[in-house]
Design a protein around this motif. Structure first.
Motif, PDB file in Angstrom:
ATOM      1  N   ALA A  90       4.697  16.066  -7.079  1.00  0.00           N
ATOM      2  CA  ALA A  90       5.719  15.022  -7.066  1.00  0.00           C
ATOM      3  C   ALA A  90       5.998  14.559  -5.644  1.00  0.00           C
ATOM      4  CB  ALA A  90       6.994  15.525  -7.726  1.00  0.00           C
ATOM      5  N   ALA A  91       6.090  15.508  -4.724  1.00  0.00           N
ATOM      6  CA  ALA A  91       6.327  15.152  -3.323  1.00  0.00           C
ATOM      7  C   ALA A  91       5.135  14.406  -2.743  1.00  0.00           C
ATOM      8  CB  ALA A  91       6.611  16.409  -2.506  1.00  0.00           C
ATOM      9  N   THR A  92       3.924  14.810  -3.130  1.00  0.00           N
ATOM     10  CA  THR A  92       2.721  14.116  -2.658  1.00  0.00           C
ATOM     11  C   THR A  92       2.702  12.678  -3.155  1.00  0.00           C
ATOM     12  OG1 THR A  92       1.443  16.166  -2.607  1.00  0.00           O
ATOM     13  CG2 THR A  92       0.206  14.117  -2.697  1.00  0.00           C
ATOM     14  N   GLN A  93       3.062  12.480  -4.416  1.00  0.00           N
ATOM     15  CA  GLN A  93       3.138  11.129  -4.955  1.00  0.00           C
ATOM     16  C   GLN A  93       4.147  10.293  -4.201  1.00  0.00           C
ATOM     17  OE1 GLN A  93       4.624   7.738  -6.877  1.00  0.00           O
ATOM     18  NE2 GLN A  93       5.879   9.593  -6.851  1.00  0.00           N
ATOM     19  N   LEU A  94       5.304  10.864  -3.907  1.00  0.00           N
ATOM     20  CA  LEU A  94       6.361  10.137  -3.209  1.00  0.00           C
ATOM     21  C   LEU A  94       5.931   9.757  -1.797  1.00  0.00           C
ATOM     22  CD1 LEU A  94       9.313   9.144  -3.059  1.00  0.00           C
ATOM     23  CD2 LEU A  94       9.930  11.439  -2.261  1.00  0.00           C
ATOM     24  N   ILE A  95       5.419  10.721  -1.051  1.00  0.00           N
ATOM     25  CA  ILE A  95       5.039  10.464   0.342  1.00  0.00           C
ATOM     26  C   ILE A  95       3.864   9.492   0.412  1.00  0.00           C
ATOM     27  CG2 ILE A  95       4.150  11.528   2.448  1.00  0.00           C
ATOM     28  CD1 ILE A  95       5.687  14.084   1.582  1.00  0.00           C
ATOM     29  N   SER A  96       2.865   9.694  -0.456  1.00  0.00           N
ATOM     30  CA  SER A  96       1.698   8.807  -0.457  1.00  0.00           C
ATOM     31  C   SER A  96       2.088   7.392  -0.864  1.00  0.00           C
ATOM     32  CB  SER A  96       0.628   9.350  -1.406  1.00  0.00           C
ATOM     33  OG  SER A  96       0.189  10.622  -1.005  1.00  0.00           O
ATOM     34  N   GLY A  97       3.005   7.286  -1.828  1.00  0.00           N
ATOM     35  CA  GLY A  97       3.457   5.959  -2.247  1.00  0.00           C
ATOM     36  C   GLY A  97       4.174   5.224  -1.135  1.00  0.00           C
ATOM     37  N   LEU A  98       5.045   5.930  -0.429  1.00  0.00           N
ATOM     38  CA  LEU A  98       5.742   5.302   0.698  1.00  0.00           C
ATOM     39  C   LEU A  98       4.760   4.920   1.802  1.00  0.00           C
ATOM     40  CD1 LEU A  98       8.911   7.578   0.917  1.00  0.00           C
ATOM     41  CD2 LEU A  98       8.681   5.356  -0.203  1.00  0.00           C
ATOM     42  N   LEU A  99       3.776   5.793   2.055  1.00  0.00           N
ATOM     43  CA  LEU A  99       2.763   5.494   3.063  1.00  0.00           C
ATOM     44  C   LEU A  99       1.899   4.316   2.637  1.00  0.00           C
ATOM     45  CD1 LEU A  99       1.468   6.359   5.745  1.00  0.00           C
ATOM     46  CD2 LEU A  99      -0.014   7.897   4.433  1.00  0.00           C
ATOM     47  N   ASN A 100       1.712   4.146   1.351  1.00  0.00           N
ATOM     48  CA  ASN A 100       0.910   3.031   0.843  1.00  0.00           C
ATOM     49  C   ASN A 100       1.611   1.695   1.051  1.00  0.00           C
ATOM     50  OD1 ASN A 100      -1.269   1.793  -0.731  1.00  0.00           O
ATOM     51  ND2 ASN A 100       0.238   1.615  -2.373  1.00  0.00           N
ATOM     52  N   TYR A 101       2.939   1.665   0.906  1.00  0.00           N
ATOM     53  CA  TYR A 101       3.669   0.406   1.022  1.00  0.00           C
ATOM     54  C   TYR A 101       4.178   0.132   2.430  1.00  0.00           C
ATOM     55  CZ  TYR A 101       3.532   0.774  -4.030  1.00  0.00           C
ATOM     56  OH  TYR A 101       3.097   0.895  -5.316  1.00  0.00           O
ATOM     57  N   ALA A 102       4.237   1.156   3.270  1.00  0.00           N
ATOM     58  CA  ALA A 102       4.692   0.952   4.648  1.00  0.00           C
ATOM     59  C   ALA A 102       3.847  -0.077   5.398  1.00  0.00           C
ATOM     60  CB  ALA A 102       4.711   2.281   5.397  1.00  0.00           C
ATOM     61  N   PRO A 103       2.506  -0.134   5.212  1.00  0.00           N
ATOM     62  CA  PRO A 103       1.722  -1.156   5.910  1.00  0.00           C
ATOM     63  C   PRO A 103       2.123  -2.591   5.583  1.00  0.00           C
ATOM     64  CG  PRO A 103       0.272   0.571   5.130  1.00  0.00           C
ATOM     65  CD  PRO A 103       1.629   0.852   4.545  1.00  0.00           C
ATOM     66  N   LEU A 104       2.816  -2.808   4.439  1.00  0.00           N
ATOM     67  CA  LEU A 104       3.306  -4.154   4.144  1.00  0.00           C
ATOM     68  C   LEU A 104       4.299  -4.604   5.209  1.00  0.00           C
ATOM     69  CD1 LEU A 104       3.844  -4.047   0.270  1.00  0.00           C
ATOM     70  CD2 LEU A 104       1.880  -4.908   1.544  1.00  0.00           C
ATOM     71  N   TYR A 105       5.100  -3.657   5.700  1.00  0.00           N
ATOM     72  CA  TYR A 105       6.034  -3.986   6.778  1.00  0.00           C
ATOM     73  C   TYR A 105       5.273  -4.349   8.043  1.00  0.00           C
ATOM     74  CZ  TYR A 105      10.363  -2.665   4.467  1.00  0.00           C
ATOM     75  OH  TYR A 105      11.454  -2.643   3.642  1.00  0.00           O
ATOM     76  N   LEU A 106       4.274  -3.554   8.358  1.00  0.00           N
ATOM     77  CA  LEU A 106       3.530  -3.783   9.592  1.00  0.00           C
ATOM     78  C   LEU A 106       2.737  -5.078   9.539  1.00  0.00           C
ATOM     79  CD1 LEU A 106       2.297  -0.121  10.150  1.00  0.00           C
ATOM     80  CD2 LEU A 106       4.095  -1.320  11.400  1.00  0.00           C
ATOM     81  N   CYS A 107       2.012  -5.312   8.444  1.00  0.00           N
ATOM     82  CA  CYS A 107       1.174  -6.515   8.387  1.00  0.00           C
ATOM     83  C   CYS A 107       2.024  -7.773   8.355  1.00  0.00           C
ATOM     84  CB  CYS A 107       0.223  -6.453   7.192  1.00  0.00           C
ATOM     85  SG  CYS A 107       0.955  -6.746   5.579  1.00  0.00           S
ATOM     86  N   SER A 108       3.178  -7.732   7.690  1.00  0.00           N
ATOM     87  CA  SER A 108       4.015  -8.930   7.640  1.00  0.00           C
ATOM     88  C   SER A 108       4.511  -9.304   9.034  1.00  0.00           C
ATOM     89  CB  SER A 108       5.196  -8.706   6.699  1.00  0.00           C
ATOM     90  OG  SER A 108       6.002  -7.635   7.154  1.00  0.00           O
TER      91      SER A 108
END
Length: 229
Positions: A90-108
């Motif tokens: 569950a923690a792996t899913q949470l951390i990986s999911g946040l890491l997956n969407y964090a690049p949206l902040y950077l690329c924007s």
């Protein structure tokens, strides 16, 4: 169980997808995506001609990424109720999911920066644009880990009334695999593995939306204590 909060967090995927779609289609006009073969002058002209749209699209994309974070949290919340208590998965899913969407902040913010100064050297604008596309398309391994962590947790749930049905595990495995080719975009300027290619861009785009819809549905069903078999 805070069922109401879990539902609200799950529904945040709807505004998240909406903002992201508006950013890509109407703001930045990145559907279809820019070609990696464009030279510096061509890239710069695109950014200059649509400077306001790029900046507005960047703001919309930031909102889209923000609303996707609670969606990841809703899946984490549901996973904590699974049989066997798969805390690590569950923690792996949470951390990986946040890491997956964090690049949206950077690329924007990178795309916004590329369009911010019209007098900038075309080579700098091209470099910023390339970096933005890398952040947007390339970070697929985090999504693979997210889907596999979720899938393995589903298969481990041996309770009489599992939180998610078993088909959700295999669905997540396939979605994660189909989304992976984007990691190869730095090796190709043309073809299916380029950032505008069918395997690196269009296939992940085609499966990502349905994945969010399916996961929204099963999380809402799980929140009500109903197994969507």
């Amino acid at each position: 169980m805070d069922e109401r909060s879990e539902k609200i967090c799950a529904w945040m995927v709807v505004p998240g997808m909406t903002f992201f779609g508006l950013a890509m289609i109407m703001g930045m006009k990145f559907i279809p995506p820019l070609s990696p073969q464009l030279n510096a002058e061509q890239i710069t002209e695109i950014y200059r001609a649509n400077a306001l749209g790029m900046r507005a699209g960047a703001a919309l994309m930031l909102f889209g990424g923000a609303f996707l974070m609670p969606f990841v949290a809703s899946m984490y919340s549901a996973m904590t109720r699974m049989g066997g208590k798969p805390k690590a998965l569950a923690a792996t899913q949470l951390i990986s999911g946040l890491l997956n969407y964090a690049p949206l902040y950077l690329c924007s913010m990178i795309f916004a920066t590329a369009s911010f100064r019209a007098e900038r050297s075309p080579e700098i604008t091209q470099a910023l644009s390339d970096l933005g596309w890398f952040f947007l398309v390339m970070p697929t391994p985090a999504f693979l880990v997210q889907t596999f962590a979720l899938g393995f947790a589903v298969l481990r749930d041996k309770s009489d009334n599992p939180v998610f049905p078993r088909w959700v595990a295999y669905f997540n495995f396939w979605i994660g695999i189909l989304s992976l080719p984007g990691v190869l975009i730095s090796l190709f300027f043309t073809g299916p593995f380029a950032w505008d290619g069918i395997l690196a861009f269009w296939l992940p785009l085609a499966v990502f939306g349905p994945w969010m819809i399916v996961m929204l549905w099963v999380v809402l069903k799980a929140g009500r204590g109903v197994n969507p078999a």
